[in-house]
Design an enzyme around this catalytic site. Structure first.
Site, PDB file in Angstrom:
ATOM      1  N   GLU A  46       6.929  -5.577   7.795  1.00  0.00           N
ATOM      2  CA  GLU A  46       6.072  -5.257   6.782  1.00  0.00           C
ATOM      3  C   GLU A  46       6.586  -3.723   6.458  1.00  0.00           C
ATOM      4  OE1 GLU A  46       2.309  -5.840   8.521  1.00  0.00           O
ATOM      5  OE2 GLU A  46       2.276  -7.752   8.567  1.00  0.00           O
ATOM      6  N   LYS A  84       0.800  -1.347   0.135  1.00  0.00           N
ATOM      7  CA  LYS A  84      -0.016  -0.011  -0.068  1.00  0.00           C
ATOM      8  C   LYS A  84       0.870   1.130  -0.014  1.00  0.00           C
ATOM      9  CE  LYS A  84      -1.380   1.268   4.748  1.00  0.00           C
ATOM     10  NZ  LYS A  84      -0.478   0.593   5.616  1.00  0.00           N
ATOM     11  N   HIS A 106       1.636  -2.888  14.588  1.00  0.00           N
ATOM     12  CA  HIS A 106       1.967  -1.935  14.029  1.00  0.00           C
ATOM     13  C   HIS A 106       2.175  -0.913  15.062  1.00  0.00           C
ATOM     14  CE1 HIS A 106       3.116   1.036  10.706  1.00  0.00           C
ATOM     15  NE2 HIS A 106       2.662  -0.043   9.868  1.00  0.00           N
TER      16      HIS A 106
HETATM   17  C1  PLP Z   1       0.557   0.525   6.237  1.00  0.00           C
HETATM   18  C2  PLP Z   1       0.996  -0.834   6.774  1.00  0.00           C
HETATM   19  C3  PLP Z   1       2.422  -1.118   6.721  1.00  0.00           C
HETATM   20  C4  PLP Z   1       3.430  -0.273   6.298  1.00  0.00           C
HETATM   21  O1  PLP Z   1       3.603   0.756   7.042  1.00  0.00           O
HETATM   22  P1  PLP Z   1       4.916   1.625   7.081  1.00  0.00           P
HETATM   23  O2  PLP Z   1       4.835   2.635   8.239  1.00  0.00           O
HETATM   24  O3  PLP Z   1       4.648   2.245   5.493  1.00  0.00           O
HETATM   25  O4  PLP Z   1       6.015   0.859   6.962  1.00  0.00           O
HETATM   26  C5  PLP Z   1       2.514  -2.470   7.060  1.00  0.00           C
HETATM   27  N1  PLP Z   1       1.816  -3.130   7.649  1.00  0.00           N
HETATM   28  C6  PLP Z   1       0.302  -2.917   7.804  1.00  0.00           C
HETATM   29  C7  PLP Z   1      -0.592  -3.673   8.441  1.00  0.00           C
HETATM   30  C8  PLP Z   1       0.035  -1.637   7.354  1.00  0.00           C
HETATM   31  O5  PLP Z   1      -1.242  -1.308   7.507  1.00  0.00           O
END
Ligand code: PLP
Length: 400
Positions: free
Chosen positions: A282, A69, A206
């Site tokens: 991620e 994303k 996260h």
């Molecule tokens: C948006 C998102 C990410 C990516 O986050 P960054 O801050 O861009 O590294 C990873 N995991 C999940 C579940 C997300 O929603």
């Protein structure tokens, strides 16, 4: 060697592959803006590969699932695939974007790739999505009872990862109010999944996007370790820990060095999550932010309240969407030298919300001059619209 050619449109962007072997300096930006017209976003694939290599180098135990994303451009996904990345997807379209890259593999290899290297990390999935996903037997995240009932019914072949709510203190983009099971309910949610004949493989979290506070990771790892211990007492054999995204891009020198954050994370996971527990992450922003530069043209100029106002052919409904959605302030730079003054910079639409900045430092510029903005690869062109009849910027890929 490669001819310049417009190859395809993806999400309505015009995509151009430029010749390789150049560094992204001011001369090249001007040349590309002249040959393709503005607005453009230049994506340097050499920087994508370097960012991926950095992440691998400083977090060697962590498997990298690129969060699509952050920038779903198909060529970017391809470059990370070629570099050996795994993928975090959060919609069916993102899943299919990754799936396309597997076309050359046998059916068995495709299935293995999806099992081992793809996580569907959106804790909330529509029933239609679950129905489509089930044939791939993917790893999916969840954080509530209702989702377990849906998964058990519509995607019973999935492997489950429990998304835990963790502190997002000081992160640029906060995510903890929308997702995550409370630590006190986490193991009950695992039991409910087991009762529903689903297998729970691990825990994810996260810490919020652009997390410059290493303590968020430390606290999240401690919370997750507590859940692992409690789960073990209840007979769960958790195999993986997903430490999510949030790794900060180096937008300016206030951002702590990645090496230091990585050292803290390494020592905590070494202590709390010994092998063979698999660790995955991620990263989105960290991998793509610094790889892109936007170049726009000044299409209008006025003085309002004594302040110069510049109007660009790109704005917050387009490449600068992150000013609104991502809470990210992009700065504009000029190719021209000279004494600077404080000015306002607006996008091309008729909406006053289309304001890139009310306080940029730029020299005196004219209609037709170009300006550029660096580190604009994450959460930018990805959320461009066609609002007011203005098309998204052309994406120019270099060093592919
Ligand atoms: C948006 C998102 C990410 C990516 O986050 P960054 O801050 O861009 O590294 C990873 N995991 C999940 C579940 C997300 O929603």
């Amino acid at each position: 060697m490669i001819l310049e050619l417009a190859v395809l449109t993806h999400f309505s962007h015009t995509i151009v592959i430029a010749p390789s072997g150049q560094s992204m300096d001011q001369k090249m930006l001007i040349r590309l803006a002249k040959s393709h017209g503005t607005p453009i976003v230049v994506v340097d694939h050499k920087v994508l590969r370097e960012n991926y290599a950095q992440f691998r180098k400083f977090l060697p135990r962590v498997q990298v699932y690129y969060a699509v994303k952050a920038n779903s451009d198909s060529a970017i996904v391809q470059t990370f695939y070629d570099a050996g990345a795994s993928f975090d997807v959060a919609s069916m379209a993102e899943f299919l974007n990754v799936h396309e890259k597997l076309a050359k593999l046998s059916a068995k290899e495709q299935q293995d790739f999806i099992w081992d290297r793809v996580i569907y990390a959106n804790p909330i999935k529509a029933i239609e999505t679950l129905e489509q996903l089930d044939q791939y037997k993917p790893l999916v995240t969840y954080d509530n009872h209702e989702e377990v009932i849906k998964i058990a019914r519509y995607a019973p072949h999935s492997g489950l990862v429990l998304r835990l709510r963790v502190p997002n203190t000081g992160s640029m983009v906060e995510l903890s109010s929308k997702f995550g099971a409370l630590p006190g309910e986490a193991v009950d949610l695992m039991s409910f999944a087991r009762f529903s004949k689903l297998e729970v493989e691990g825990v994810s979290f996260h810490v919020g996007s652009q997390c410059t506070n290493a303590q968020n990771y430390v606290q999240a790892l401690h919370l997750a370790a507590g859940i692992f211990a409690e789960a073990k007492l209840r007979g769960f054999d958790l195999k993986l820990l997903d430490i999510g995204g949030g790794f900060p891009a180096h937008y300016d020198d206030t951002v702590p060095a990645f090496r230091r954050l990585a050292a803290t994370i390494n020592s905590e996971i070494g202590r709390l999550f010994p092998e063979p527990i698999e660790i995955l992450a991620e990263p989105g922003r960290f991998l793509v932010a610094s790889a892109a530069t936007a170049v726009a043209k000044i299409i209008g100029k006025a003085v309002r309240g004594g302040k110069p106002c510049y109007y660009l052919d790109d704005g917050i409904y387009h490449t600068f969407s992150g000013v609104i959605f991502d809470h990210c302030q992009y700065h504009l730079k000029s190719f021209k030298k000279g004494p600077t003054q404080i000015c306002s910079v607006f996008g091309p639409t008729c909406d006053a919300l289309d304001t890139i900045s009310l306080a940029e430092e730029l020299p005196d510029l004219d209609v037709g001059d170009l300006v550029y903005s660096e580190n604009i690869g994450a959460y930018s062109a990805a959320s461009s619209t066609h609002f007011n009849g203005f098309n998204p910027a052309t994406i120019v890929h270099v060093n592919k």
